[in-house]
Write a protein that holds these residues in place. Structure first.
Motif, PDB file in Angstrom:
ATOM      1  N   ALA A 117      43.242 -36.616 -12.578  1.00  0.00           N
ATOM      2  CA  ALA A 117      42.677 -35.266 -12.589  1.00  0.00           C
ATOM      3  C   ALA A 117      43.413 -34.375 -13.588  1.00  0.00           C
ATOM      4  CB  ALA A 117      42.732 -34.672 -11.187  1.00  0.00           C
ATOM      5  N   LEU A 118      44.742 -34.513 -13.652  1.00  0.00           N
ATOM      6  CA  LEU A 118      45.523 -33.730 -14.608  1.00  0.00           C
ATOM      7  C   LEU A 118      45.140 -34.069 -16.047  1.00  0.00           C
ATOM      8  CD1 LEU A 118      49.046 -33.945 -12.914  1.00  0.00           C
ATOM      9  CD2 LEU A 118      47.711 -31.858 -13.241  1.00  0.00           C
ATOM     10  N   THR A 119      45.004 -35.360 -16.327  1.00  0.00           N
ATOM     11  CA  THR A 119      44.640 -35.790 -17.681  1.00  0.00           C
ATOM     12  C   THR A 119      43.264 -35.281 -18.066  1.00  0.00           C
ATOM     13  OG1 THR A 119      45.979 -37.795 -17.441  1.00  0.00           O
ATOM     14  CG2 THR A 119      44.315 -37.792 -19.179  1.00  0.00           C
ATOM     15  N   ALA A 120      42.304 -35.393 -17.127  1.00  0.00           N
ATOM     16  CA  ALA A 120      40.940 -34.945 -17.409  1.00  0.00           C
ATOM     17  C   ALA A 120      40.885 -33.442 -17.666  1.00  0.00           C
ATOM     18  CB  ALA A 120      40.020 -35.320 -16.257  1.00  0.00           C
ATOM     19  N   SER A 126      53.550 -29.857 -14.272  1.00  0.00           N
ATOM     20  CA  SER A 126      54.321 -28.634 -14.060  1.00  0.00           C
ATOM     21  C   SER A 126      53.461 -27.378 -14.120  1.00  0.00           C
ATOM     22  CB  SER A 126      55.440 -28.547 -15.099  1.00  0.00           C
ATOM     23  OG  SER A 126      54.898 -28.588 -16.413  1.00  0.00           O
ATOM     24  N   ASP A 127      52.211 -27.495 -14.604  1.00  0.00           N
ATOM     25  CA  ASP A 127      51.329 -26.334 -14.691  1.00  0.00           C
ATOM     26  C   ASP A 127      50.741 -25.945 -13.342  1.00  0.00           C
ATOM     27  OD1 ASP A 127      51.743 -26.348 -17.415  1.00  0.00           O
ATOM     28  OD2 ASP A 127      49.952 -27.538 -17.844  1.00  0.00           O
ATOM     29  N   VAL A 128      50.763 -26.873 -12.386  1.00  0.00           N
ATOM     30  CA  VAL A 128      50.078 -26.668 -11.109  1.00  0.00           C
ATOM     31  C   VAL A 128      51.091 -26.636  -9.972  1.00  0.00           C
ATOM     32  CG1 VAL A 128      48.249 -27.498  -9.597  1.00  0.00           C
ATOM     33  CG2 VAL A 128      48.109 -27.925 -12.059  1.00  0.00           C
ATOM     34  N   LYS A 129      50.920 -25.715  -9.058  1.00  0.00           N
ATOM     35  CA  LYS A 129      51.800 -25.616  -7.897  1.00  0.00           C
ATOM     36  C   LYS A 129      51.289 -26.518  -6.794  1.00  0.00           C
ATOM     37  CE  LYS A 129      53.855 -22.328  -4.640  1.00  0.00           C
ATOM     38  NZ  LYS A 129      53.920 -20.914  -4.214  1.00  0.00           N
ATOM     39  N   GLY A 130      52.143 -27.383  -6.267  1.00  0.00           N
ATOM     40  CA  GLY A 130      51.749 -28.314  -5.221  1.00  0.00           C
ATOM     41  C   GLY A 130      51.785 -27.685  -3.840  1.00  0.00           C
ATOM     42  N   SER A 131      50.838 -28.107  -2.998  1.00  0.00           N
ATOM     43  CA  SER A 131      50.769 -27.591  -1.627  1.00  0.00           C
ATOM     44  C   SER A 131      51.108 -28.656  -0.595  1.00  0.00           C
ATOM     45  CB  SER A 131      49.360 -27.046  -1.343  1.00  0.00           C
ATOM     46  OG  SER A 131      48.397 -28.087  -1.433  1.00  0.00           O
ATOM     47  N   GLY A 132      51.393 -29.884  -1.057  1.00  0.00           N
ATOM     48  CA  GLY A 132      51.693 -30.964  -0.132  1.00  0.00           C
ATOM     49  C   GLY A 132      53.109 -30.879   0.409  1.00  0.00           C
ATOM     50  N   LYS A 133      53.488 -31.920   1.127  1.00  0.00           N
ATOM     51  CA  LYS A 133      54.821 -31.970   1.724  1.00  0.00           C
ATOM     52  C   LYS A 133      55.882 -31.945   0.632  1.00  0.00           C
ATOM     53  CE  LYS A 133      57.607 -34.662   4.976  1.00  0.00           C
ATOM     54  NZ  LYS A 133      57.670 -35.875   5.810  1.00  0.00           N
ATOM     55  N   ASP A 141      44.923 -29.517  -5.301  1.00  0.00           N
ATOM     56  CA  ASP A 141      45.666 -28.483  -6.027  1.00  0.00           C
ATOM     57  C   ASP A 141      45.185 -28.387  -7.478  1.00  0.00           C
ATOM     58  OD1 ASP A 141      47.212 -27.992  -3.770  1.00  0.00           O
ATOM     59  OD2 ASP A 141      48.705 -29.482  -4.337  1.00  0.00           O
ATOM     60  N   VAL A 142      44.959 -29.550  -8.101  1.00  0.00           N
ATOM     61  CA  VAL A 142      44.508 -29.561  -9.494  1.00  0.00           C
ATOM     62  C   VAL A 142      43.116 -28.949  -9.597  1.00  0.00           C
ATOM     63  CG1 VAL A 142      44.009 -31.018 -11.497  1.00  0.00           C
ATOM     64  CG2 VAL A 142      45.890 -31.607  -9.961  1.00  0.00           C
ATOM     65  N   GLU A 143      42.219 -29.350  -8.685  1.00  0.00           N
ATOM     66  CA  GLU A 143      40.854 -28.829  -8.728  1.00  0.00           C
ATOM     67  C   GLU A 143      40.831 -27.328  -8.503  1.00  0.00           C
ATOM     68  OE1 GLU A 143      39.025 -31.190  -5.740  1.00  0.00           O
ATOM     69  OE2 GLU A 143      38.607 -32.890  -7.089  1.00  0.00           O
ATOM     70  N   GLN A 144      41.666 -26.860  -7.564  1.00  0.00           N
ATOM     71  CA  GLN A 144      41.723 -25.420  -7.299  1.00  0.00           C
ATOM     72  C   GLN A 144      42.272 -24.665  -8.501  1.00  0.00           C
ATOM     73  OE1 GLN A 144      43.957 -24.362  -3.829  1.00  0.00           O
ATOM     74  NE2 GLN A 144      43.682 -22.179  -4.090  1.00  0.00           N
ATOM     75  N   GLU A 148      40.385 -21.767 -10.603  1.00  0.00           N
ATOM     76  CA  GLU A 148      40.955 -20.436 -10.807  1.00  0.00           C
ATOM     77  C   GLU A 148      41.012 -20.071 -12.287  1.00  0.00           C
ATOM     78  OE1 GLU A 148      44.703 -20.669  -8.890  1.00  0.00           O
ATOM     79  OE2 GLU A 148      43.895 -20.420  -6.855  1.00  0.00           O
ATOM     80  N   LEU A 149      41.321 -21.067 -13.138  1.00  0.00           N
ATOM     81  CA  LEU A 149      41.337 -20.809 -14.575  1.00  0.00           C
ATOM     82  C   LEU A 149      39.940 -20.455 -15.071  1.00  0.00           C
ATOM     83  CD1 LEU A 149      43.664 -23.657 -15.931  1.00  0.00           C
ATOM     84  CD2 LEU A 149      44.200 -21.230 -15.697  1.00  0.00           C
TER      85      LEU A 149
END
Length: 410
Positions: A117-120, A126-133, A141-144, A148-149
């Motif tokens: 998903a990041l590559t696509a 590092s551009d995306v903030k993770g919400s997992g454990k 997180d990537v899709e959201q 937002e962008l």
């Protein structure tokens, strides 16, 4: 000093695998346990981590290459003098290093689905903030972040903006009158699915019987207890759990449905291992719930939820998808009203669930509106008689329409 990168041991039933993605280029620094390459088998994607710190040496087998177990595919070279490879953590920082990398969304801490998903989307972890454990990055997180962008861009610029993630199978927009085709290689999983489905249709005497279920009693029961159930067990109460419990009870009463053919012998299983068909980006996978006769509704819901998450992230193991004495497929989640599911050999039957819709039905001489679901049972007529198949499906209907029977074992 050179360290070899080899294909891991493949399961007994799998002869070869396909190199899908190298996450590093020759000369890139690597850390111990950082994922270097994804290797796809007929059923799962295997991640090959670095065995030590250093620099990625020569890539012997590139992406798209078919490889076998223990085959040499690359090497890790010692870091050159001057420290091209990342320095080891200081003792007082060692305990914090994994958490820091996870919070930063490091590639070594993300699943294949997240990296794809990041590559696509043209993003870095590092551009995306993770919400997992521990701040772990998820596909959601990537899709959201991408959504937002897109919202943040001015409306006027929207028509000229390029899509953040184009499908690998999508065709380019062309002028009217042009006819475009695109060829993409079939994934190993999709090819294996096609092979098994074709084999099932050609090598079994498959027949399907149908029935319909009034879901009003279970829906009322679920509405009454769903909040308490979720609070107590930490998972929502859905339709799959009641159908798996009903199927388990029906399998006890009709052992032919829970049997399989092995050569000239019929194998009767004294346990209920039920596979649940789950859709993923790579195709349909069927993880197996073991010993459902000993599982509660909450256990079933938790296990299905765990498998669904693993399927999305490409983390299902081969052991979780092998075996199984019966399968349940829920096409209703996609809106299917009626279908004929195909057997999952060597199993002798598969249950197909469908969408629940309000329909007029006759009850006690009156026409009333009830939430109804069509169900289908495909079975191998070589081992299962029509009488047994109809009785099995009728048992599931009775148990779901009167859930108290499951509670009181009636």
């Amino acid at each position: 000093m050179t360290s070899e990168i080899k294909v891991p041991t493949l399961p007994e039933s799998i002869a070869d695998a396909l190199i899908v993605t190298w996450h590093k280029k020759e000369g890139d620094p690597v850390r111990r346990d950082e994922v270097l390459v994804d290797i796809e088998t007929d059923k799962v994607v295997m991640e090959v981590p670095a065995s030590e710190d250093g620099v990625l040496g020569k890539i012997i087998e590139g992406e798209g290459t078919t490889v076998s177990a223990h085959q040499l595919i690359g090497s890790i070279e010692a870091a050159p003098a001057g420290g091209a490879a990342p320095a080891a953590s200081k003792p007082d920082e060692a305990a914090e290093a994994p958490a820091t990398e996870s919070e930063a969304g490091g590639a070594g801490q993300t699943s294949p689905a997240v990296r794809k998903a990041l590559t696509a989307a043209g993003l870095q972890a590092s551009d995306v903030k993770g919400s997992g454990k521990n701040g772990r990055l998820t596909k959601g997180d990537v899709e959201q972040h991408v959504a937002e962008l897109a919202k943040a861009k001015p409306a006027a610029a929207a028509p000229a903006a390029k899509p953040a993630a184009a499908s690998t199978t999508a065709l380019p927009i062309v002028a009217d009158g042009e006819r475009v085709e695109k060829r993409v290689p079939m994934s190993r999983l999709r090819a294996r699915i096609a092979e098994r489905l074709l084999s099932a249709s050609q090598n079994t005497a498959m027949l399907t019987t149908f029935n319909e279920i009034d879901m009003s009693a279970f829906i009322a029961l679920r509405n009454q207890y769903k909040d308490r159930f979720e609070k107590s067990h930490g998972v929502k109460l859905g339709f799959m759990s009641i159908f798996l419990k009903a199927s388990t009870e029906a399998l006890k009463r009709y052992p032919d449905i829970n049997a399989s053919i092995d050569g000239d012998e019929v194998v009767y299983h004294g346990y209920c291992d039920i596979g649940v068909a789950v859709s993923s980006e790579r195709g349909l996978v069927v993880p197996v719930l073991r010993n459902t006769e000993h599982m509660s509704l909450a256990d079933v819901e938790k296990t299905i939820g765990l498998y669904a998450e693993k399927a999305r992230d490409g983390k299902l193991s081969l052991d979780e998808m092998t075996g199984g004495t019966f399968t349940v497929s829920n096409g209703g989640v996609f809106g299917s009203l009626l279908s004929t599911p195909i057997l999952n050999p060597p199993q002798s039957a598969i249950l197909g669930m469908h969408a629940t819709q309000d329909r007029p039905v006759a009850i006690n001489g009156e026409v009333v509106i009830r939430p109804m679901m069509y169900v289908a049972l495909s079975y191998d007529h070589r081992i299962v008689d029509g009488k047994g198949a109809v009785g099995f499906l009728k048992t599931i209907k009775e148990l779901v329409e009167d859930p108290a029977r499951i509670v009181f074992d009636l």
